[in-house]
Design a protein around this motif. Sequence first.
Motif, PDB file in Angstrom:
ATOM      1  N   VAL A 163      -6.119  -9.381   1.316  1.00 15.11           N
ATOM      2  CA  VAL A 163      -6.853  -8.147   1.581  1.00 15.11           C
ATOM      3  C   VAL A 163      -5.902  -6.964   1.636  1.00 15.11           C
ATOM      4  CG1 VAL A 163      -8.121  -6.874   3.354  1.00 15.11           C
ATOM      5  CG2 VAL A 163      -8.864  -9.151   2.718  1.00 15.11           C
ATOM      6  N   ARG A 164      -4.817  -7.123   2.349  1.00 18.19           N
ATOM      7  CA  ARG A 164      -3.842  -6.034   2.462  1.00 18.19           C
ATOM      8  C   ARG A 164      -3.271  -5.660   1.097  1.00 18.19           C
ATOM      9  NH1 ARG A 164      -0.959  -8.315   5.985  1.00 18.19           N
ATOM     10  NH2 ARG A 164       0.556  -9.287   4.589  1.00 18.19           N
ATOM     11  N   ARG A 165      -2.931  -6.665   0.326  1.00 16.73           N
ATOM     12  CA  ARG A 165      -2.364  -6.414  -1.004  1.00 16.73           C
ATOM     13  C   ARG A 165      -3.379  -5.722  -1.909  1.00 16.73           C
ATOM     14  NH1 ARG A 165      -0.785 -11.143  -1.459  1.00 16.73           N
ATOM     15  NH2 ARG A 165      -2.516 -12.058  -2.637  1.00 16.73           N
ATOM     16  N   ALA A 166      -4.623  -6.222  -1.912  1.00 16.06           N
ATOM     17  CA  ALA A 166      -5.654  -5.639  -2.768  1.00 16.06           C
ATOM     18  C   ALA A 166      -6.035  -4.235  -2.310  1.00 16.06           C
ATOM     19  CB  ALA A 166      -6.886  -6.543  -2.780  1.00 16.06           C
ATOM     20  N   PHE A 167      -6.046  -4.015  -0.996  1.00 21.12           N
ATOM     21  CA  PHE A 167      -6.388  -2.695  -0.476  1.00 21.12           C
ATOM     22  C   PHE A 167      -5.368  -1.656  -0.913  1.00 21.12           C
ATOM     23  CE2 PHE A 167      -5.846   0.622   2.673  1.00 21.12           C
ATOM     24  CZ  PHE A 167      -7.133   1.134   2.766  1.00 21.12           C
ATOM     25  N   LEU A 168      -4.096  -1.950  -0.732  1.00 16.16           N
ATOM     26  CA  LEU A 168      -3.062  -1.001  -1.136  1.00 16.16           C
ATOM     27  C   LEU A 168      -3.093  -0.768  -2.638  1.00 16.16           C
ATOM     28  CD1 LEU A 168      -0.116  -2.223   1.109  1.00 16.16           C
ATOM     29  CD2 LEU A 168      -1.433  -0.120   1.382  1.00 16.16           C
ATOM     30  N   ASP A 169      -3.409  -1.815  -3.398  1.00 12.89           N
ATOM     31  CA  ASP A 169      -3.498  -1.664  -4.850  1.00 12.89           C
ATOM     32  C   ASP A 169      -4.656  -0.741  -5.219  1.00 12.89           C
ATOM     33  OD1 ASP A 169      -2.814  -2.584  -7.663  1.00 12.89           O
ATOM     34  OD2 ASP A 169      -4.904  -3.204  -7.526  1.00 12.89           O
ATOM     35  N   ARG A 170      -5.811  -0.931  -4.586  1.00 12.09           N
ATOM     36  CA  ARG A 170      -6.946  -0.079  -4.937  1.00 12.09           C
ATOM     37  C   ARG A 170      -6.717   1.363  -4.492  1.00 12.09           C
ATOM     38  NH1 ARG A 170     -13.532  -0.426  -3.922  1.00 12.09           N
ATOM     39  NH2 ARG A 170     -13.932   1.149  -5.522  1.00 12.09           N
ATOM     40  N   LEU A 171      -6.000   1.560  -3.413  1.00  7.92           N
ATOM     41  CA  LEU A 171      -5.711   2.917  -2.956  1.00  7.92           C
ATOM     42  C   LEU A 171      -4.506   3.518  -3.671  1.00  7.92           C
ATOM     43  CD1 LEU A 171      -6.944   4.914  -0.956  1.00  7.92           C
ATOM     44  CD2 LEU A 171      -5.398   4.041   0.790  1.00  7.92           C
ATOM     45  N   CYS A 181      -7.916   3.220   7.653  1.00  8.63           N
ATOM     46  CA  CYS A 181      -8.880   3.584   6.610  1.00  8.63           C
ATOM     47  C   CYS A 181     -10.234   2.933   6.850  1.00  8.63           C
ATOM     48  CB  CYS A 181      -8.343   3.202   5.234  1.00  8.63           C
ATOM     49  SG  CYS A 181      -6.977   4.232   4.649  1.00  8.63           S
ATOM     50  N   TYR A 182     -10.228   1.650   7.175  1.00  8.82           N
ATOM     51  CA  TYR A 182     -11.497   0.969   7.381  1.00  8.82           C
ATOM     52  C   TYR A 182     -12.213   1.488   8.623  1.00  8.82           C
ATOM     53  CZ  TYR A 182     -10.998  -2.395   3.569  1.00  8.82           C
ATOM     54  OH  TYR A 182     -10.915  -2.966   2.331  1.00  8.82           O
ATOM     55  N   ALA A 183     -11.469   1.842   9.656  1.00 13.27           N
ATOM     56  CA  ALA A 183     -12.100   2.415  10.844  1.00 13.27           C
ATOM     57  C   ALA A 183     -12.760   3.749  10.505  1.00 13.27           C
ATOM     58  CB  ALA A 183     -11.057   2.596  11.947  1.00 13.27           C
ATOM     59  N   PHE A 184     -12.094   4.556   9.701  1.00 15.80           N
ATOM     60  CA  PHE A 184     -12.667   5.834   9.281  1.00 15.80           C
ATOM     61  C   PHE A 184     -13.898   5.623   8.417  1.00 15.80           C
ATOM     62  CE2 PHE A 184     -12.894   8.945   5.800  1.00 15.80           C
ATOM     63  CZ  PHE A 184     -13.222  10.082   6.531  1.00 15.80           C
ATOM     64  N   LEU A 185     -13.807   4.712   7.474  1.00 17.09           N
ATOM     65  CA  LEU A 185     -14.922   4.471   6.557  1.00 17.09           C
ATOM     66  C   LEU A 185     -16.152   3.948   7.301  1.00 17.09           C
ATOM     67  CD1 LEU A 185     -12.942   2.884   3.602  1.00 17.09           C
ATOM     68  CD2 LEU A 185     -14.186   5.045   3.527  1.00 17.09           C
ATOM     69  N   ALA A 186     -15.934   3.104   8.287  1.00 19.12           N
ATOM     70  CA  ALA A 186     -17.052   2.583   9.063  1.00 19.12           C
ATOM     71  C   ALA A 186     -17.685   3.671   9.922  1.00 19.12           C
ATOM     72  CB  ALA A 186     -16.583   1.424   9.940  1.00 19.12           C
ATOM     73  N   ALA A 187     -16.863   4.587  10.430  1.00 17.67           N
ATOM     74  CA  ALA A 187     -17.374   5.622  11.329  1.00 17.67           C
ATOM     75  C   ALA A 187     -18.051   6.760  10.587  1.00 17.67           C
ATOM     76  CB  ALA A 187     -16.226   6.164  12.187  1.00 17.67           C
ATOM     77  N   ASP A 246     -16.603   4.204  -2.958  1.00 20.23           N
ATOM     78  CA  ASP A 246     -15.880   4.401  -4.211  1.00 20.23           C
ATOM     79  C   ASP A 246     -15.291   5.802  -4.292  1.00 20.23           C
ATOM     80  OD1 ASP A 246     -16.558   1.838  -4.935  1.00 20.23           O
ATOM     81  OD2 ASP A 246     -18.254   2.448  -6.181  1.00 20.23           O
ATOM     82  N   ARG A 247     -15.980   6.780  -3.736  1.00 19.75           N
ATOM     83  CA  ARG A 247     -15.482   8.152  -3.699  1.00 19.75           C
ATOM     84  C   ARG A 247     -14.182   8.229  -2.905  1.00 19.75           C
ATOM     85  NH1 ARG A 247     -15.141  12.904  -6.101  1.00 19.75           N
ATOM     86  NH2 ARG A 247     -17.315  12.633  -6.752  1.00 19.75           N
ATOM     87  N   PHE A 248     -14.118   7.551  -1.795  1.00 19.14           N
ATOM     88  CA  PHE A 248     -12.910   7.572  -0.966  1.00 19.14           C
ATOM     89  C   PHE A 248     -11.706   7.051  -1.747  1.00 19.14           C
ATOM     90  CE2 PHE A 248      -9.993   5.211   1.801  1.00 19.14           C
ATOM     91  CZ  PHE A 248      -9.571   6.216   2.645  1.00 19.14           C
ATOM     92  N   TYR A 249     -11.867   5.892  -2.381  1.00 17.27           N
ATOM     93  CA  TYR A 249     -10.745   5.331  -3.142  1.00 17.27           C
ATOM     94  C   TYR A 249     -10.367   6.241  -4.313  1.00 17.27           C
ATOM     95  CZ  TYR A 249     -11.088   0.826  -0.696  1.00 17.27           C
ATOM     96  OH  TYR A 249     -11.083  -0.167   0.257  1.00 17.27           O
ATOM     97  N   PHE A 250     -11.334   6.843  -4.927  1.00 13.95           N
ATOM     98  CA  PHE A 250     -11.077   7.756  -6.036  1.00 13.95           C
ATOM     99  C   PHE A 250     -10.355   9.009  -5.546  1.00 13.95           C
ATOM    100  CE2 PHE A 250     -12.472  11.458  -8.514  1.00 13.95           C
ATOM    101  CZ  PHE A 250     -12.138  11.079  -9.802  1.00 13.95           C
ATOM    102  N   ASP A 251     -10.853   9.617  -4.490  1.00 11.20           N
ATOM    103  CA  ASP A 251     -10.284  10.865  -3.987  1.00 11.20           C
ATOM    104  C   ASP A 251      -8.837  10.700  -3.541  1.00 11.20           C
ATOM    105  OD1 ASP A 251     -12.611  12.241  -4.441  1.00 11.20           O
ATOM    106  OD2 ASP A 251     -13.254  12.279  -2.342  1.00 11.20           O
ATOM    107  N   VAL A 282      -5.809   8.677   9.673  1.00 16.46           N
ATOM    108  CA  VAL A 282      -5.592   8.039   8.376  1.00 16.46           C
ATOM    109  C   VAL A 282      -4.394   8.676   7.675  1.00 16.46           C
ATOM    110  CG1 VAL A 282      -6.576   7.643   6.084  1.00 16.46           C
ATOM    111  CG2 VAL A 282      -8.019   7.408   8.125  1.00 16.46           C
ATOM    112  N   ARG A 283      -4.351   9.987   7.644  1.00 21.65           N
ATOM    113  CA  ARG A 283      -3.254  10.666   6.948  1.00 21.65           C
ATOM    114  C   ARG A 283      -1.921  10.418   7.642  1.00 21.65           C
ATOM    115  NH1 ARG A 283      -5.115  16.580   4.982  1.00 21.65           N
ATOM    116  NH2 ARG A 283      -3.281  16.230   3.653  1.00 21.65           N
ATOM    117  N   ARG A 284      -1.969  10.301   8.943  1.00 22.43           N
ATOM    118  CA  ARG A 284      -0.742   9.991   9.678  1.00 22.43           C
ATOM    119  C   ARG A 284      -0.271   8.577   9.329  1.00 22.43           C
ATOM    120  NH1 ARG A 284      -2.595  10.548  14.574  1.00 22.43           N
ATOM    121  NH2 ARG A 284      -2.065  12.756  14.699  1.00 22.43           N
ATOM    122  N   ALA A 285      -1.210   7.652   9.183  1.00 20.70           N
ATOM    123  CA  ALA A 285      -0.855   6.257   8.923  1.00 20.70           C
ATOM    124  C   ALA A 285      -0.176   6.078   7.572  1.00 20.70           C
ATOM    125  CB  ALA A 285      -2.101   5.385   9.009  1.00 20.70           C
TER     126      ALA A 285
END
Length: 480
Positions: free
Chosen positions: A337-345, A362-368, A374-379, A407-410
């Motif tokens: 998951v970590r590897r695929a997430f960083l790849d998609r981002l 990122c996932y905490a932000f997306l859930a909230a 798809d927009r998030f990963y694209f942006d 998120v930006r800090r992370a």
Amino acid sequence: MPPSARYRPDPRYLALGDGFADVVEPARFPVHVLRHRDDRWAARIGLDSLTDAEWEAHFARFEPLPDNLPEPLALRYHGHQFGSYNPALGDGRGFLFAQLRDAGDDRLLDLGTKGSGATPYARGGDGRLTLKGGVREILAAELLAARGVDTCKIVSVFETGERLWRGDEPSPTRSCVLVRLSHSNLRIGTFQRHAYHRDVARLGALVDYAVEHHFPAARRGDKAATTAALLRLVVERAAVTAAAWTVAGFVHAVLNTDNLNITGESFDYGPWRFLPTYDLGFTAAYFDETGFYAFGRQPSAVLWNLGRLAETLLPLAGRDVLEDSLGAFEPTFHAAVRRAFLDRLGLAARGDAADDVVMDACYAFLAARRVELDRFYFDWYGGEASAARALAGPAAAHYAHPEFTEVRRAWAEHLPAAPERLTHAYYGGPGPCSLLIDEVEALWAPIAERDDWAPLAAKLAQIREVAALHGRDPSINDMP
């Protein structure tokens, strides 16, 4: 015209002997109208040189390929469906048509069908596939491949001229027959069938077949050790696929044990959906009223199914070693998951805890915030390198929220993995290449209403362009 020199037939399934499949006859269809032919993958298996007439003969009338299986085989299996065991399963509207070698890396591959007619396991069904179902299979496999998910490949779809009645489509509806390329058609349910009948000899034969043709690295000095090693490799493959679904935002919807094969690639795309927003409770199938296979439950569903596979292997190996093999799922899943997430981002991995911090933030932000996934990963592809573009886009209000500061800090110390991609026209375009349900329906509508296939062709071209941009062009890369 004979197949090209890359065609290497290798029909191995018959060597298992009796008890694993039934010889069946394909349906005879009124018409054969070619709607999809994937010559990229046909080239990998040496079938791209077939003429249109030959393609029709093999993939609509199912005349045997040279030196291959002489007759189609409906494979035998059982399965747990939504947690309940069903011993009446098997290939009900499909069969194994051919086996051959991949020109890229010499793997044994299977050509199987869907919608090719009723078999002894049809359970009263007509053995057909709707054309809309075939279109959905094409779309799912294409976008999953573009997002780095191990998937079957849809190599052929013929419209067949019959009118079908279905409760989940306006009927009568059009029919088709589909051919897909997979690494294997051995399902968890294949093992379950022989365990159900307490047929230890056939269970042992399945293990030998799987090791010889799919997992040679599992070979050990004795049967018990080999069986445990095989299970571990199957578990690891399944964990990687479950992780890839998670990051792709894909909901398979029907993760029964007969819909999971041992080599890990996903297949059989029925009521699938892609997530509109990050929602662990999102359910794709209208008949899944309890959320049994909801998005957030997919990893645990896959692990539960693997547990059923382990149970079938108990006559061949000890419980302790099999449970140890099952224990590989969790760490493999989380690393994948970590590897695929960083790849998609589009972020380069640092290889330390900072990678997990980025993903969790990122996932905490997306859930909230429920921003379009798809927009998030694209942006934010490439992280901070895309800040100006993201903050000028339609989701800017979400990114102005204080929760996004974390998120930006992370990801502040994470560099883009491929900065050259950020200047590509795709990332300068209006938005991501998505396949939410409204667009799937919009792609089907012109086909249903006026037989207009141009929108579908344009969508497939867009998906393949995105796949090539991200290094997933199947004409040059091996199947995962």
